[in-house]
Design a protein around this motif. Structure first.
Motif, short mmCIF file in Angstrom:
data_model
loop_
_atom_site.label_atom_id
_atom_site.label_comp_id
_atom_site.label_asym_id
_atom_site.label_seq_id
_atom_site.Cartn_x
_atom_site.Cartn_y
_atom_site.Cartn_z
N GLY A 171 -36.42 46.52 5.55
CA GLY A 171 -36.58 45.50 6.58
C GLY A 171 -37.36 45.92 7.79
N ALA A 172 -37.41 47.22 8.08
CA ALA A 172 -38.04 47.68 9.31
C ALA A 172 -39.15 48.69 9.07
CB ALA A 172 -36.99 48.29 10.23
N GLY A 173 -39.48 48.98 7.82
CA GLY A 173 -40.48 49.99 7.55
C GLY A 173 -39.88 51.37 7.58
N ASN A 181 -30.07 57.88 11.47
CA ASN A 181 -28.73 58.35 11.84
C ASN A 181 -28.26 57.71 13.14
OD1 ASN A 181 -28.79 59.97 9.60
ND2 ASN A 181 -29.07 61.89 10.71
N ARG A 182 -29.16 57.63 14.11
CA ARG A 182 -28.80 57.07 15.40
C ARG A 182 -28.42 55.60 15.28
NH1 ARG A 182 -32.74 56.79 20.79
NH2 ARG A 182 -31.07 56.37 22.30
N LEU A 183 -29.21 54.84 14.57
CA LEU A 183 -28.92 53.41 14.40
C LEU A 183 -27.62 53.21 13.63
CD1 LEU A 183 -32.53 52.18 13.59
CD2 LEU A 183 -31.16 51.50 15.58
N HIS A 184 -27.43 54.00 12.60
CA HIS A 184 -26.20 53.88 11.81
C HIS A 184 -24.98 54.22 12.66
CE1 HIS A 184 -23.55 53.99 8.33
NE2 HIS A 184 -23.16 55.20 8.68
N ARG A 185 -25.10 55.24 13.49
CA ARG A 185 -23.98 55.65 14.34
C ARG A 185 -23.69 54.60 15.42
NH1 ARG A 185 -26.04 60.01 15.44
NH2 ARG A 185 -26.95 59.60 17.48
N LEU A 186 -24.72 54.03 16.02
CA LEU A 186 -24.52 53.06 17.09
C LEU A 186 -23.94 51.75 16.59
CD1 LEU A 186 -27.78 53.51 19.22
CD2 LEU A 186 -25.49 54.34 19.76
N CYS A 187 -24.37 51.32 15.41
CA CYS A 187 -23.99 49.99 14.93
C CYS A 187 -22.65 49.98 14.19
CB CYS A 187 -25.09 49.41 14.05
SG CYS A 187 -26.63 49.14 14.96
N GLN A 188 -22.24 51.12 13.62
CA GLN A 188 -20.93 51.20 12.98
C GLN A 188 -20.72 50.09 11.96
OE1 GLN A 188 -18.13 53.74 14.01
NE2 GLN A 188 -20.22 54.54 14.03
N ASP A 190 -22.20 47.10 11.81
CA ASP A 190 -22.52 45.75 12.28
C ASP A 190 -24.00 45.51 12.01
OD1 ASP A 190 -23.09 43.41 13.69
OD2 ASP A 190 -21.64 43.87 15.27
N LEU A 191 -24.29 44.77 10.94
CA LEU A 191 -25.67 44.59 10.51
C LEU A 191 -26.45 43.65 11.44
CD1 LEU A 191 -25.15 44.38 6.65
CD2 LEU A 191 -25.52 46.37 8.10
N ARG A 192 -25.78 42.71 12.06
CA ARG A 192 -26.48 41.86 13.03
C ARG A 192 -26.90 42.67 14.26
NH1 ARG A 192 -22.65 36.57 13.29
NH2 ARG A 192 -21.08 38.20 13.36
N LEU A 193 -26.03 43.55 14.70
CA LEU A 193 -26.38 44.42 15.81
C LEU A 193 -27.50 45.39 15.41
CD1 LEU A 193 -25.89 45.50 18.65
CD2 LEU A 193 -24.08 46.96 17.71
N LEU A 194 -27.48 45.85 14.18
CA LEU A 194 -28.53 46.73 13.68
C LEU A 194 -29.88 46.06 13.77
CD1 LEU A 194 -29.25 49.41 12.15
CD2 LEU A 194 -28.95 48.11 10.04
N ARG A 195 -29.95 44.82 13.32
CA ARG A 195 -31.23 44.12 13.36
C ARG A 195 -31.65 43.83 14.80
NH1 ARG A 195 -33.08 38.40 10.59
NH2 ARG A 195 -35.29 38.77 10.85
N GLU A 196 -30.68 43.51 15.64
CA GLU A 196 -30.99 43.24 17.04
C GLU A 196 -31.58 44.49 17.71
OE1 GLU A 196 -31.18 41.49 20.85
OE2 GLU A 196 -30.90 40.58 18.86
N LEU A 197 -30.98 45.65 17.48
CA LEU A 197 -31.49 46.88 18.09
C LEU A 197 -32.87 47.24 17.56
CD1 LEU A 197 -28.39 49.28 18.32
CD2 LEU A 197 -29.61 48.15 20.17
#
Length: 775
Positions: A171-173, A181-188, A190-197
């Motif tokens: 989805g993001a290249g 790792n950072r995105l996975h750790r921050l979003c825990q 939450d896939l909607r938050l992942l896409r938002e970030l």
């Protein structure tokens, strides 16, 4: 198959559905045949609706959705399926003819609609697919669907890190490993938050290209968008006395000890009750969610941040403790996850880390099978010290054992011909990786001038580790000094509160005590090499006495100094530490770059010739006879089992390696067991376990794993097919292997027949790891 559905909140298409294959099959099985349905629960943003939508795609399905605005209107969710006025009895009759009914946001249904769903489940004529948010208040008729055992319940777990990486790639290249790792750790999860970030990071131009790579990296603060503010309103809008000050203090120094001199205890009690702060069993406080700290730091003004943050020198002790903990874990051959938040914080904030720490992090990640993460850590070290040889070596090793190696070879990165310099930006091109391989002997030691490496004995290293000599296994890893660490001028070392970043626990992983002064110096004995050869010196191991000990010659801080007790060092999820005596009998193998670059070229003969002082590499390459009598512990058991063709023994060795965190080594052992088993069922089980572990190793491609796909081919055919799949022409393959073009063509034709391929265009797909199947 990749499917898309228009996102109602934007004009962009959503990311393709990725992962969740086991859950997808479970849901499809629950609404097929004689089954009555299933309830899917999980926190908001977990991806429940998208999952069930994929599960029913292409089927004849009626839908109903609960909304908070209609909770007082009877049968509001079924208004499109029922007449204006209807009784519950009549509604059940009308919907009993529906074959499949999907109920989304069932926790928001009105009482009449909830009773209707419950009655449909009791009658069993309609298959129900019910989705509800975990933790939200739901009508009793809905909760009784699973508490009353009318329908099974699937509690959706967070998307694993491996599947998160797949989702981000689709989805993001291409994002590099530390960003994933950072995105996975921050979003825990939450896939909607992942896409938002990801969208905010991209729109604000915070992504930068990794030099000489198609990947992107994110360094710097977290963008606080309107959506993020809305999600964290309860955190950012705290107005109680001392609450915001306590949160900010934790954001810049967590974890902190709970005492009146450090934190406002009254405010802390309120924050804990509201679920914003977590107090562990050892009396240390930290923010409850990984996103809270970065957001609080992002919204803090410059003066406030300057007042709360510590100077770089204050962070030194915590970073040195992390380096010593990681080196100790490697020495004890127990590479299960070790908390090391300070190094991660420095990298994500774009501050940078010392090359010795980066080299140790890279080696630790590589031994765990996290090859792309290892390469990212090595690149971080090269940003600050472009000519750091341990970082060069780790980058070469991780690349040579990954799927990137084939592309390097295809691009002409022959290790005998390419020599290039590393730029000051830390960029490393394909030729640099090959150059490191040519400067490394079998022990994986890189010399400064590219000549013969200086023997370890000449550097003061013991020519034979204590374990190999038959001595006490503890002597190689047990601290010899019992004095608490001191800061400059004899003062105690700084605590976690003084680190200015998320503080590292100085206790070792999995319940091991924190390193003492003797360990933090990273002597050769504490970072031993593979059995039968001396441990690398400070330069070889990627750490120096200065990196593992305190500045100005002071030792690294003890557990007491870091603000965390030694008792708090239990392993992840409270796992007990492995027995010390057993951990001492194993010494960590360190692969030679020349060996693995030869294997990446498909030249197994040259790879085995380059093994030298690394006997375990020979086992991984399928030649255990070259390691006879040179290994100890589980590595010796692996070698003996492979030499005897003992499938069950290989399975046992693989399980031990997996327990200790060596996922790539375990995957290779299982792959070898799959070929050694005489029982087809046992072979299928080993193969499935190997594939499952290999998929967690971030693109690992080694000869043992290639056997999972190309096991029906001869050794020469596997060699040629691997090169052809990497993009080499027949003539290029012939030149590399000193064969005629006709011979290469004949081998490829035979391989096509055995693999069921029509031409070489299908080879890249065929050499990919197969999907893991149930054993």
């Amino acid at each position: 198959m990749t499917t898309f559905e228009r996102d109602a909140t934007s004009l962009r298409l959503p990311w393709p559905f990725t992962g969740r294959q086991d859950e997808l099959e479970l849901i499809r099985g629950s609404v097929a045949g004689g089954r009555h349905g299933i309830v899917v629960t999980g926190p908001a943003g977990r991806g429940k609706t998208r999952l069930v939508t994929e599960a029913v795609r292409g089927t004849d399905c009626a839908r109903a959705t609960g909304t908070p605005e209609t909770r007082d209107l009877p049968f509001a969710a079924f208004a499109h399926l029922l007449p204006d006025t209807v009784s519950l009895h009549r509604a059940v009759q009308l919907l009993s003819g529906v074959r499949l009914l999907l109920l989304d946001d069932a926790h928001l249904l009105d009482d009449a609609s909830a009773a209707l769903v419950h009655q449909l489940a009791v009658h069993g004529r309609t298959r129900l697919l019910v989705v509800a948010t975990e933790g939200a208040r739901a009508p009793g008729a809905i909760t009784r669907l699973w508490t009353g055992e009318l329908l099974p319940r699937l509690d959706l777990e967070p998307l694993p890190r491996e599947e998160t990486a797949q989702l981000l790639a689709a989805g993001a290249g291409g994002l590099e490993a530390l960003t994933v790792n950072r995105l996975h750790r921050l979003c825990q999860g939450d896939l909607r938050l992942l896409r938002e970030l990801v969208g905010a990071v991209r729109e604000q131009g915070l992504l930068s290209r990794v030099p000489d790579s198609g990947e992107w990296e994110w360094r710097g603060p977290v963008p606080v968008t309107a959506t993020v503010r809305e999600r964290l309103a309860d955190l950012l809008d705290r107005t109680g006395p001392g609450e915001r000050a306590t949160l900010d203090r934790l954001a810049f120094g967590e974890p902190l000890p709970v005492d009146a001199d450090t934190l406002d205890l009254d405010a802390l009690e309120v924050l804990e009750a509201d679920g914003l702060v977590h107090i562990d069993d050892h009396g240390t406080a930290s923010l409850a969610h990984p996103l809270h700290g970065p957001v609080l730091r992002s919204v803090a003004g410059r003066l406030r941040a300057r007042r709360l943050a510590r100077t770089p020198s204050d962070r030194t002790a915590a970073l040195e403790t992390e380096t010593a903990n990681l080196a100790r874990a490697i020495a004890e051959t127990d590479v299960r996850a070790v908390p090391a938040p300070v190094g991660e914080w420095l990298v994500t904030e774009g501050i940078g880390i010392p090359a010795p720490h980066a080299a140790v992090r890279a080696r630790f990640a590589r031994l765990r099978g996290q090859l792309r993460e290892a390469a990212s850590w090595a690149r971080e070290g090269l940003r600050t010290t472009p000519e750091d040889h341990p970082c060069h070596l780790e980058l070469a090793l991780s690349t040579a054992q990954s799927g990137d190696a084939g592309r390097v070879v295809a691009e002409g990165g022959d290790v005998q011909r390419v020599a290039a310099r590393v730029g000051g930006s830390g960029s490393v091109n394909r030729g640099d990786l090959a150059r490191v391989a040519t400067q490394a002997d079998g022990s994986g030691v890189v010399t400064a001038d590219g000549g013969d490496p200086e023997p370890a004995v000449a550097r003061g290293g013991d020519p034979e580790p204590a374990v190999a000599r038959g001595g006490d296994p503890e002597t190689a890893v047990t601290p010899t000094g019992g004095q608490p660490s001191a800061g400059p001028a004899g003062r105690p070392g700084p605590s976690a509160a003084d680190s200015g970043a998320p503080a590292a626990s100085s206790a070792g992983p999995a319940g091991r005590p924190g390193p003492s002064a003797a360990d933090s110096g990273a002597p050769a004995a504490s970072v031993a090499g593979s059995a039968g050869r001396p441990g690398p010196s400070a330069a070889d191991s990627g750490t120096s006495a200065a990196s593992a000990a305190g500045s100005a010659g002071r030792p690294g801080p003890s557990a007491a100094d870091s603000g965390t007790s030694a008792d708090s060092a239990a392993g992840p999820a409270g796992r007990p530490a492995l027995p010390a005596a057993d951990s001492g009998t194993l010494t960590p193998p360190s692969a030679g770059a020349a060996t693995w670059w030869a294997a990446a070229r498909g030249d197994l003969g040259a790879a085995l010739d380059a093994v030298g002082a690394e006997p375990y590499d020979a086992v991984r390459l399928g030649a255990p006879e070259r390691a006879a009598g040179r290994l100890t512990g589980v590595f010796a058991a692996h070698a003996d089992a492979l030499a005897q063709g003992d499938g069950p023994a290989l399975d046992r060795a693989a399980r031990t390696l997996e327990e200790r965190g060596f996922l790539l080594f375990a995957a290779e052992a299982y792959a070898q067991a799959a070929q050694a088993h005489r029982d087809p069922g046992a072979a299928r089980t080993s193969r499935t376990r190997s594939v499952a572990l290999a998929r967690r190793c971030q693109g690992a491609r080694t000869p043992a794993l290639a056997g999972l796909v190309l096991g029906e081919l001869t050794a020469r055919q596997r060699q040629i097919v691997t090169l052809a799949a990497a993009g080499l022409t027949n003539r290029q393959i012939a030149e590399k292997l000193t064969l005629s073009v006709r011979t290469v063509g004949n081998h490829l034709y035979g391989a096509y027949t055995r693999l069921g391929a029509s031409d070489r265009d299908a080879l890249p797909c065929l050499v990919e790891l197969p999907e893991a199947q149930p054993a």
